[in-house]
Design a protein around this motif. Structure first.
Motif, PDB file in Angstrom:
ATOM      1  N   GLU A  95     -88.290  91.296  36.801  1.00  0.00           N
ATOM      2  CA  GLU A  95     -87.828  89.972  37.205  1.00  0.00           C
ATOM      3  C   GLU A  95     -88.451  88.922  36.298  1.00  0.00           C
ATOM      4  N   SER A  96     -87.864  87.737  36.302  1.00  0.00           N
ATOM      5  CA  SER A  96     -88.410  86.657  35.483  1.00  0.00           C
ATOM      6  C   SER A  96     -89.429  85.832  36.241  1.00  0.00           C
ATOM      7  N   ARG A  97     -89.354  85.851  37.589  1.00  0.00           N
ATOM      8  CA  ARG A  97     -90.317  85.109  38.397  1.00  0.00           C
ATOM      9  C   ARG A  97     -90.370  85.714  39.783  1.00  0.00           C
ATOM     10  N   ALA A  98     -91.480  85.533  40.471  1.00  0.00           N
ATOM     11  CA  ALA A  98     -91.640  86.030  41.838  1.00  0.00           C
ATOM     12  C   ALA A  98     -92.769  85.265  42.504  1.00  0.00           C
ATOM     13  N   ALA A  99     -92.691  85.178  43.818  1.00  0.00           N
ATOM     14  CA  ALA A  99     -93.750  84.560  44.615  1.00  0.00           C
ATOM     15  C   ALA A  99     -93.811  85.268  45.949  1.00  0.00           C
ATOM     16  N   ALA A 100     -94.986  85.301  46.538  1.00  0.00           N
ATOM     17  CA  ALA A 100     -95.175  85.937  47.840  1.00  0.00           C
ATOM     18  C   ALA A 100     -96.321  85.258  48.554  1.00  0.00           C
ATOM     19  N   GLY A 101     -96.341  85.396  49.872  1.00  0.00           N
ATOM     20  CA  GLY A 101     -97.428  84.825  50.650  1.00  0.00           C
ATOM     21  C   GLY A 101     -96.981  83.669  51.518  1.00  0.00           C
ATOM     22  N   ALA A 102     -97.964  82.932  52.008  1.00  0.00           N
ATOM     23  CA  ALA A 102     -97.719  81.900  53.012  1.00  0.00           C
ATOM     24  C   ALA A 102     -96.774  80.809  52.526  1.00  0.00           C
ATOM     25  N   ALA A 103     -96.932  80.381  51.288  1.00  0.00           N
ATOM     26  CA  ALA A 103     -96.133  79.253  50.778  1.00  0.00           C
ATOM     27  C   ALA A 103     -94.985  79.703  49.889  1.00  0.00           C
ATOM     28  N   SER A 104     -94.607  80.971  49.938  1.00  0.00           N
ATOM     29  CA  SER A 104     -93.534  81.455  49.064  1.00  0.00           C
ATOM     30  C   SER A 104     -92.206  80.758  49.360  1.00  0.00           C
ATOM     31  N   ASP A 105     -91.973  80.407  50.631  1.00  0.00           N
ATOM     32  CA  ASP A 105     -90.734  79.698  50.976  1.00  0.00           C
ATOM     33  C   ASP A 105     -90.655  78.336  50.306  1.00  0.00           C
ATOM     34  N   LEU A 106     -91.803  77.746  50.015  1.00  0.00           N
ATOM     35  CA  LEU A 106     -91.822  76.451  49.337  1.00  0.00           C
ATOM     36  C   LEU A 106     -91.705  76.608  47.826  1.00  0.00           C
ATOM     37  N   ILE A 107     -92.270  77.681  47.287  1.00  0.00           N
ATOM     38  CA  ILE A 107     -92.369  77.840  45.841  1.00  0.00           C
ATOM     39  C   ILE A 107     -91.121  78.467  45.231  1.00  0.00           C
ATOM     40  N   VAL A 108     -90.502  79.432  45.919  1.00  0.00           N
ATOM     41  CA  VAL A 108     -89.361  80.142  45.335  1.00  0.00           C
ATOM     42  C   VAL A 108     -88.203  79.209  44.972  1.00  0.00           C
ATOM     43  N   PRO A 109     -87.798  78.257  45.823  1.00  0.00           N
ATOM     44  CA  PRO A 109     -86.730  77.339  45.392  1.00  0.00           C
ATOM     45  C   PRO A 109     -87.106  76.519  44.162  1.00  0.00           C
ATOM     46  N   PHE A 110     -88.366  76.141  44.071  1.00  0.00           N
ATOM     47  CA  PHE A 110     -88.854  75.413  42.899  1.00  0.00           C
ATOM     48  C   PHE A 110     -88.722  76.275  41.638  1.00  0.00           C
ATOM     49  N   LEU A 111     -89.063  77.559  41.738  1.00  0.00           N
ATOM     50  CA  LEU A 111     -88.942  78.464  40.593  1.00  0.00           C
ATOM     51  C   LEU A 111     -87.484  78.711  40.242  1.00  0.00           C
ATOM     52  N   ASP A 112     -86.636  78.843  41.249  1.00  0.00           N
ATOM     53  CA  ASP A 112     -85.206  79.016  40.989  1.00  0.00           C
ATOM     54  C   ASP A 112     -84.671  77.878  40.118  1.00  0.00           C
ATOM     55  N   ASN A 113     -85.111  76.666  40.406  1.00  0.00           N
ATOM     56  CA  ASN A 113     -84.625  75.508  39.671  1.00  0.00           C
ATOM     57  C   ASN A 113     -85.269  75.379  38.302  1.00  0.00           C
ATOM     58  N   GLN A 114     -86.578  75.589  38.210  1.00  0.00           N
ATOM     59  CA  GLN A 114     -87.309  75.310  36.982  1.00  0.00           C
ATOM     60  C   GLN A 114     -87.358  76.494  36.009  1.00  0.00           C
ATOM     61  N   VAL A 115     -87.289  77.711  36.526  1.00  0.00           N
ATOM     62  CA  VAL A 115     -87.378  78.895  35.660  1.00  0.00           C
ATOM     63  C   VAL A 115     -85.995  79.489  35.397  1.00  0.00           C
ATOM     64  N   GLU A 116     -85.157  79.572  36.434  1.00  0.00           N
ATOM     65  CA  GLU A 116     -83.831  80.161  36.267  1.00  0.00           C
ATOM     66  C   GLU A 116     -82.731  79.110  36.196  1.00  0.00           C
ATOM     67  N   PHE A 117     -83.112  77.833  36.195  1.00  0.00           N
ATOM     68  CA  PHE A 117     -82.193  76.709  35.989  1.00  0.00           C
ATOM     69  C   PHE A 117     -81.066  76.655  37.014  1.00  0.00           C
ATOM     70  N   LYS A 118     -81.334  77.107  38.217  1.00  0.00           N
ATOM     71  CA  LYS A 118     -80.337  76.994  39.274  1.00  0.00           C
ATOM     72  C   LYS A 118     -80.113  75.513  39.599  1.00  0.00           C
ATOM     73  N   ASN A 119     -78.854  75.135  39.771  1.00  0.00           N
ATOM     74  CA  ASN A 119     -78.475  73.762  40.088  1.00  0.00           C
ATOM     75  C   ASN A 119     -78.895  72.763  39.016  1.00  0.00           C
ATOM     76  N   GLN A 120     -79.068  73.260  37.801  1.00  0.00           N
ATOM     77  CA  GLN A 120     -79.293  72.362  36.666  1.00  0.00           C
ATOM     78  C   GLN A 120     -78.051  72.414  35.776  1.00  0.00           C
ATOM     79  N   TYR A 121     -77.503  71.254  35.469  1.00  0.00           N
ATOM     80  CA  TYR A 121     -76.274  71.184  34.695  1.00  0.00           C
ATOM     81  C   TYR A 121     -76.499  70.341  33.446  1.00  0.00           C
ATOM     82  N   ALA A 122     -75.748  70.678  32.415  1.00  0.00           N
ATOM     83  CA  ALA A 122     -75.791  69.858  31.208  1.00  0.00           C
ATOM     84  C   ALA A 122     -75.209  68.486  31.527  1.00  0.00           C
ATOM     85  N   PRO A 123     -75.647  67.436  30.818  1.00  0.00           N
ATOM     86  CA  PRO A 123     -75.137  66.083  31.098  1.00  0.00           C
ATOM     87  C   PRO A 123     -73.614  66.009  31.018  1.00  0.00           C
ATOM     88  N   TYR A 124     -73.010  65.431  32.042  1.00  0.00           N
ATOM     89  CA  TYR A 124     -71.569  65.211  32.137  1.00  0.00           C
ATOM     90  C   TYR A 124     -70.773  66.514  32.239  1.00  0.00           C
TER      91      TYR A 124
END
Length: 268
Positions: A169-198
């Motif tokens: 995998e390219s990223r992973a998180a586990a533990g108490a705060a994984s629910d907070l961190i995984v969406p952040f990694l999805d966006n910043q590492v796998e570029f989920k919901n990131q679009y090129a301008p226009y």
């Protein structure tokens, strides 16, 4: 520490007459006592891979309910002095410690018998076997394993019964705060919901991040998690494994370097 639970069940013999051995006029309900062999000692671990490196991080808080047992309990461990393998565990502290010691001994034995370091895919398969072999009384520990394979950073993440992806995998998180961190990694590492301008139809192409950017992401993720979760905090441990090529005979050999950093997090 184990928790004791008490549950009351319906009185199934209330319709039957009492024998002369009973000293009470009425029969009380049965009381069943149960013991849980597990507890959650809090904390969070996080792993990210790059083009030729992998980073594994974890906080140093060890908790029991609302109590803090230790503020300096490391969750990220190297599996050998000359190995690129690094293992992070979170969950039940005793099971996590047992897994780390078992993997360290296995990596050392492999080096002794074969005169070479265990590869990350082999270590990943071994960790899966250890976890799955205990599936009827699982090791309550979530694991992330990183290493260098053919000059590339690789990462494997596991649930307590050994499920993992062989392709890594390219990223992973586990533990108490994984629910907070995984969406952040999805966006910043796998570029989920990131679009090129226009361009609002196609997401950005996923590209490996530079090492410095990944380190900043890790620090931001834990700083944010510490602000929002009481089971995360005190200190941040980051271990980086980076590949490099060196001349060896007529060809080039892949080597790796390992560095460890410690940072303070909020202690409240």
């Amino acid at each position: 520490m184990a928790y004791f639970h008490t549950s009351q069940q319906a009185n199934i013999i209330s319709d039957f007459p009492l024998s002369h051995h009973h000293h009470h006029a009425t029969a009380g309900p049965f009381v069943q006592h149960q013991i849980s062999p597990y507890t959650d000692n809090g904390g969070t671990i996080l792993g990210i891979t790059g083009e030729d490196f992998a980073i594994l991080a974890g906080d140093t808080r060890h908790t029991e309910g609302y109590s803090i047992n230790s503020r300096a309990e490391k969750k990220v461990h190297r599996l050998g002095k000359e190995s690129s393998l690094v293992l992070a565990t979170v969950g039940f502290g005793a099971d996590a410690f047992d897994l780390v010691q078992t993997m360290k001994q296995a990596v050392e034995d492999y080096k002794f018998h074969h005169n070479k370091e265990m590869s990350p895919p082999a270590a990943a398969q071994l960790l899966m076997t250890i976890l799955y072999s205990n599936r009827f009384f699982p090791k309550y520990a979530y694991c992330i394993l990183i290493g260098i394979q053919n000059g590339k950073g690789v990462l494997y993440s596991y649930d307590p019964v050994g499920s993992y992806s062989k392709s890594g995998e390219s990223r992973a998180a586990a533990g108490a705060a994984s629910d907070l961190i995984v969406p952040f990694l999805d966006n910043q590492v796998e570029f989920k919901n990131q679009y090129a301008p226009y361009e609002w139809e196609d997401e950005k192409l996923v590209q490996p991040l530079p090492m410095d950017d990944v380190r900043k992401l890790v620090k931001d993720a834990f700083t944010s998690a510490t602000e929002r979760h009481i089971l995360v905090g005190d200190g941040l441990q980051i271990i980086t494994v980076a590949a490099s090529e060196e001349a060896e005979g007529e060809g080039r050999a892949v080597r790796w370097g390992v560095s460890e950093e410690l940072y303070d997090l909020k202690k409240d």
